[in-house]
Design a protein around this motif. Sequence first.
Motif, PDB file in Angstrom:
ATOM      1  N   THR A 120     115.607 -19.128  10.257  1.00  0.00           N
ATOM      2  CA  THR A 120     115.232 -20.621  10.008  1.00  0.00           C
ATOM      3  C   THR A 120     116.213 -21.539   9.810  1.00  0.00           C
ATOM      4  OG1 THR A 120     115.306 -19.983   7.519  1.00  0.00           O
ATOM      5  CG2 THR A 120     112.972 -19.683   8.545  1.00  0.00           C
ATOM      6  N   LYS A 121     117.639 -21.167   9.904  1.00  0.00           N
ATOM      7  CA  LYS A 121     118.665 -22.031   9.843  1.00  0.00           C
ATOM      8  C   LYS A 121     118.914 -22.857  11.006  1.00  0.00           C
ATOM      9  CE  LYS A 121     120.357 -21.218   5.416  1.00  0.00           C
ATOM     10  NZ  LYS A 121     121.509 -20.092   5.179  1.00  0.00           N
ATOM     11  N   ILE A 122     118.594 -22.192  11.986  1.00  0.00           N
ATOM     12  CA  ILE A 122     118.440 -22.746  13.184  1.00  0.00           C
ATOM     13  C   ILE A 122     116.995 -23.081  13.984  1.00  0.00           C
ATOM     14  CG2 ILE A 122     120.725 -22.069  13.957  1.00  0.00           C
ATOM     15  CD1 ILE A 122     119.125 -19.827  15.677  1.00  0.00           C
ATOM     16  N   GLY A 123     116.054 -23.121  13.188  1.00  0.00           N
ATOM     17  CA  GLY A 123     114.505 -23.625  13.617  1.00  0.00           C
ATOM     18  C   GLY A 123     113.761 -22.466  14.285  1.00  0.00           C
ATOM     19  N   LEU A 124     114.085 -21.273  13.717  1.00  0.00           N
ATOM     20  CA  LEU A 124     113.450 -20.189  14.648  1.00  0.00           C
ATOM     21  C   LEU A 124     112.574 -19.288  13.414  1.00  0.00           C
ATOM     22  CD1 LEU A 124     115.942 -19.119  17.317  1.00  0.00           C
ATOM     23  CD2 LEU A 124     114.119 -20.508  17.624  1.00  0.00           C
ATOM     24  N   VAL A 125     111.810 -18.331  13.964  1.00  0.00           N
ATOM     25  CA  VAL A 125     111.433 -17.429  12.980  1.00  0.00           C
ATOM     26  C   VAL A 125     112.056 -15.948  13.175  1.00  0.00           C
ATOM     27  CG1 VAL A 125     108.858 -18.443  13.135  1.00  0.00           C
ATOM     28  CG2 VAL A 125     109.549 -16.690  14.901  1.00  0.00           C
ATOM     29  N   PRO A 126     111.926 -15.217  12.304  1.00  0.00           N
ATOM     30  CA  PRO A 126     112.436 -13.773  12.465  1.00  0.00           C
ATOM     31  C   PRO A 126     111.886 -12.975  13.757  1.00  0.00           C
ATOM     32  CG  PRO A 126     112.134 -14.154  10.052  1.00  0.00           C
ATOM     33  CD  PRO A 126     111.357 -15.116  10.663  1.00  0.00           C
ATOM     34  N   ASP A 127     112.840 -12.623  14.512  1.00  0.00           N
ATOM     35  CA  ASP A 127     112.344 -11.767  15.679  1.00  0.00           C
ATOM     36  C   ASP A 127     112.949 -10.356  15.651  1.00  0.00           C
ATOM     37  OD1 ASP A 127     114.895 -12.205  16.506  1.00  0.00           O
ATOM     38  OD2 ASP A 127     114.557 -13.647  17.840  1.00  0.00           O
ATOM     39  N   THR A 128     113.024  -9.601  16.784  1.00  0.00           N
ATOM     40  CA  THR A 128     113.436  -8.313  16.980  1.00  0.00           C
ATOM     41  C   THR A 128     112.839  -7.494  15.899  1.00  0.00           C
ATOM     42  OG1 THR A 128     115.725  -9.384  17.444  1.00  0.00           O
ATOM     43  CG2 THR A 128     115.925  -6.829  17.209  1.00  0.00           C
ATOM     44  N   GLY A 129     111.425  -7.734  15.651  1.00  0.00           N
ATOM     45  CA  GLY A 129     110.573  -7.051  14.679  1.00  0.00           C
ATOM     46  C   GLY A 129     110.693  -7.598  13.207  1.00  0.00           C
ATOM     47  N   GLY A 130     111.478  -8.466  12.959  1.00  0.00           N
ATOM     48  CA  GLY A 130     111.400  -8.906  11.452  1.00  0.00           C
ATOM     49  C   GLY A 130     110.378  -8.877  11.044  1.00  0.00           C
ATOM     50  N   THR A 131     109.384  -9.970  11.574  1.00  0.00           N
ATOM     51  CA  THR A 131     108.308 -10.270  10.654  1.00  0.00           C
ATOM     52  C   THR A 131     107.430  -9.021  10.242  1.00  0.00           C
ATOM     53  OG1 THR A 131     106.992 -10.530  12.728  1.00  0.00           O
ATOM     54  CG2 THR A 131     107.993 -12.474  12.067  1.00  0.00           C
ATOM     55  N   TRP A 132     107.624  -7.820  11.063  1.00  0.00           N
ATOM     56  CA  TRP A 132     107.016  -6.843  10.879  1.00  0.00           C
ATOM     57  C   TRP A 132     107.652  -5.740   9.851  1.00  0.00           C
ATOM     58  CZ3 TRP A 132     107.266  -1.423  10.733  1.00  0.00           C
ATOM     59  CH2 TRP A 132     106.422  -0.607  10.750  1.00  0.00           C
ATOM     60  N   LEU A 133     108.908  -5.895  10.023  1.00  0.00           N
ATOM     61  CA  LEU A 133     109.833  -4.871   9.162  1.00  0.00           C
ATOM     62  C   LEU A 133     109.867  -5.249   7.922  1.00  0.00           C
ATOM     63  CD1 LEU A 133     112.631  -4.441  11.786  1.00  0.00           C
ATOM     64  CD2 LEU A 133     111.148  -2.597  10.881  1.00  0.00           C
ATOM     65  N   LEU A 134     110.136  -6.506   7.594  1.00  0.00           N
ATOM     66  CA  LEU A 134     110.515  -7.186   6.364  1.00  0.00           C
ATOM     67  C   LEU A 134     109.233  -6.913   5.326  1.00  0.00           C
ATOM     68  CD1 LEU A 134     112.243 -10.605   7.122  1.00  0.00           C
ATOM     69  CD2 LEU A 134     113.300  -8.593   6.349  1.00  0.00           C
ATOM     70  N   PRO A 135     108.177  -7.475   5.566  1.00  0.00           N
ATOM     71  CA  PRO A 135     107.005  -6.987   4.644  1.00  0.00           C
ATOM     72  C   PRO A 135     106.752  -5.586   4.400  1.00  0.00           C
ATOM     73  CG  PRO A 135     105.908  -8.004   6.461  1.00  0.00           C
ATOM     74  CD  PRO A 135     107.629  -8.186   6.609  1.00  0.00           C
ATOM     75  N   HIS A 136     107.068  -4.898   5.422  1.00  0.00           N
ATOM     76  CA  HIS A 136     106.935  -3.281   5.301  1.00  0.00           C
ATOM     77  C   HIS A 136     107.851  -2.619   4.196  1.00  0.00           C
ATOM     78  CE1 HIS A 136     104.040  -3.082   8.437  1.00  0.00           C
ATOM     79  NE2 HIS A 136     103.855  -1.854   8.179  1.00  0.00           N
ATOM     80  N   LEU A 137     109.117  -3.192   4.432  1.00  0.00           N
ATOM     81  CA  LEU A 137     110.312  -2.648   3.655  1.00  0.00           C
ATOM     82  C   LEU A 137     110.305  -3.185   2.386  1.00  0.00           C
ATOM     83  CD1 LEU A 137     112.965  -2.994   6.344  1.00  0.00           C
ATOM     84  CD2 LEU A 137     112.315  -1.091   5.534  1.00  0.00           C
ATOM     85  N   VAL A 138     110.148  -4.536   1.885  1.00  0.00           N
ATOM     86  CA  VAL A 138     110.299  -5.173   0.634  1.00  0.00           C
ATOM     87  C   VAL A 138     109.221  -5.838   0.088  1.00  0.00           C
ATOM     88  CG1 VAL A 138     112.910  -5.070   0.799  1.00  0.00           C
ATOM     89  CG2 VAL A 138     111.518  -7.096   1.626  1.00  0.00           C
ATOM     90  N   GLY A 139     107.958  -5.922   0.849  1.00  0.00           N
ATOM     91  CA  GLY A 139     106.737  -6.467   0.361  1.00  0.00           C
ATOM     92  C   GLY A 139     106.965  -7.951   0.836  1.00  0.00           C
ATOM     93  N   ARG A 140     105.726  -8.883   0.743  1.00  0.00           N
ATOM     94  CA  ARG A 140     105.394 -10.244   1.151  1.00  0.00           C
ATOM     95  C   ARG A 140     106.330 -11.207   0.356  1.00  0.00           C
ATOM     96  NH1 ARG A 140     102.440 -14.943   0.293  1.00  0.00           N
ATOM     97  NH2 ARG A 140     101.770 -15.934   2.201  1.00  0.00           N
ATOM     98  N   ALA A 141     106.531 -10.865  -1.062  1.00  0.00           N
ATOM     99  CA  ALA A 141     107.222 -12.187  -1.524  1.00  0.00           C
ATOM    100  C   ALA A 141     108.607 -11.853  -1.328  1.00  0.00           C
ATOM    101  CB  ALA A 141     107.009 -11.859  -3.136  1.00  0.00           C
ATOM    102  N   ARG A 142     109.393 -10.787  -1.284  1.00  0.00           N
ATOM    103  CA  ARG A 142     110.685 -10.736  -1.046  1.00  0.00           C
ATOM    104  C   ARG A 142     110.979 -11.085   0.745  1.00  0.00           C
ATOM    105  NH1 ARG A 142     111.968  -6.040  -5.099  1.00  0.00           N
ATOM    106  NH2 ARG A 142     113.315  -7.140  -6.770  1.00  0.00           N
TER     107      ARG A 142
END
Length: 283
Positions: free
Chosen positions: A158-180
């Motif tokens: 987001t610091k450069i105006g993009l969304v997480p990629d390389t699977g980040g949008t899937w990995l992050l909530p799976h690993l640590v939940g939506r809030a984190r």
Amino acid sequence: MIDQTMTASTPAESHRTDDPEILEADDGAIRTITLNRPKALNSFTSTMLDALRAALERAAADAGVRCVVLRASGRAFCAGQDLSDPGVAPDLSPGAKPKDLGAHIEARYAPMVRALRGMPVPTVAVVQGVAAGAGANLALGCDIVVAGASASFIQAFTKIGLVPDTGGTWLLPHLVGRARALGLAMLGDKLPARDAERIGLIWSCVEDGDLDAAAAKLSKQLASMPTQALVATRQAIDLAPLTSFGAALDAEASLQRRLGNADDYTEGVRAFMDKRAPVFKDR
Ligand code: T3D
């Protein structure tokens, strides 16, 4: 096993492939793939992404490989996309057409990370410094992540105006939940490895001086285990949050049916009854 024609450095006898930005080395059944562009904090160029994908595919196709370790040279694990790469960097000249980042993701990042997530053997990321952007999500895409205490993880997108990629949008909530996941992805702050371990983003954080030993112990353990069961475990764990409890039970039965027919199951039970260490061979 790969043909080891040149000697290099750690972690074992290693050799350079066609692309020196990616190194491959074997230590028994453990294949280590090293990101090797330390002068730019191992940030990804297009050729490096392609070389990484090819290295992962080689490991997947090699029946002698039972564990893949992903690590990096120098003071950083990986700073994500090389932002100076003319293929993706915005052209600042007046009237210039924007770059098609979607095409770049589809052609390079997605196939590379699909190869990683579909590996027929367990994967371990060894993170020794900052892992940012796609570099963070490459590490988090491995089955087990071990990091040194001075390592850190940054969802820099987001610091450069993009969304997480390389699977980040899937990995992050799976690993640590939506809030984190949202906190990490929206704020893009640096998360020290100790905190990454505390919130369950990674498996473990160890003292920097113990990182190599911890990685060696983990990879040796995984390589000696029943590979098919480990990979089926990954599949089931990844699928479960997306399905109902009943569907998860069905999936477990189906996987257990397949594994029950494999030699490793027979060997595991026989070794238990014989009170000896099992020797697993299936892959
Ligand atoms: O289609 C697409 O390709 C889009 C895909 C995007 C995937 C992504 O990964 S987007 C995210 C890209 N990455 C970043 O935004 C991270 C940028 N880097 C940083 O924020 C910082 O460099 C770090 C936090 C990673 C490390 O900070 P620090 O203070 O330890 O080091 P530094 O001084 O910032 O960097 C050292 C050198 O590496 C410096 O070069 P220099 O001045 O010594 O010649 C710096 O420019 C270079 N470098 C670091 N990151 C990148 C990079 N060069 C190119 N691309 C980078 N990503």
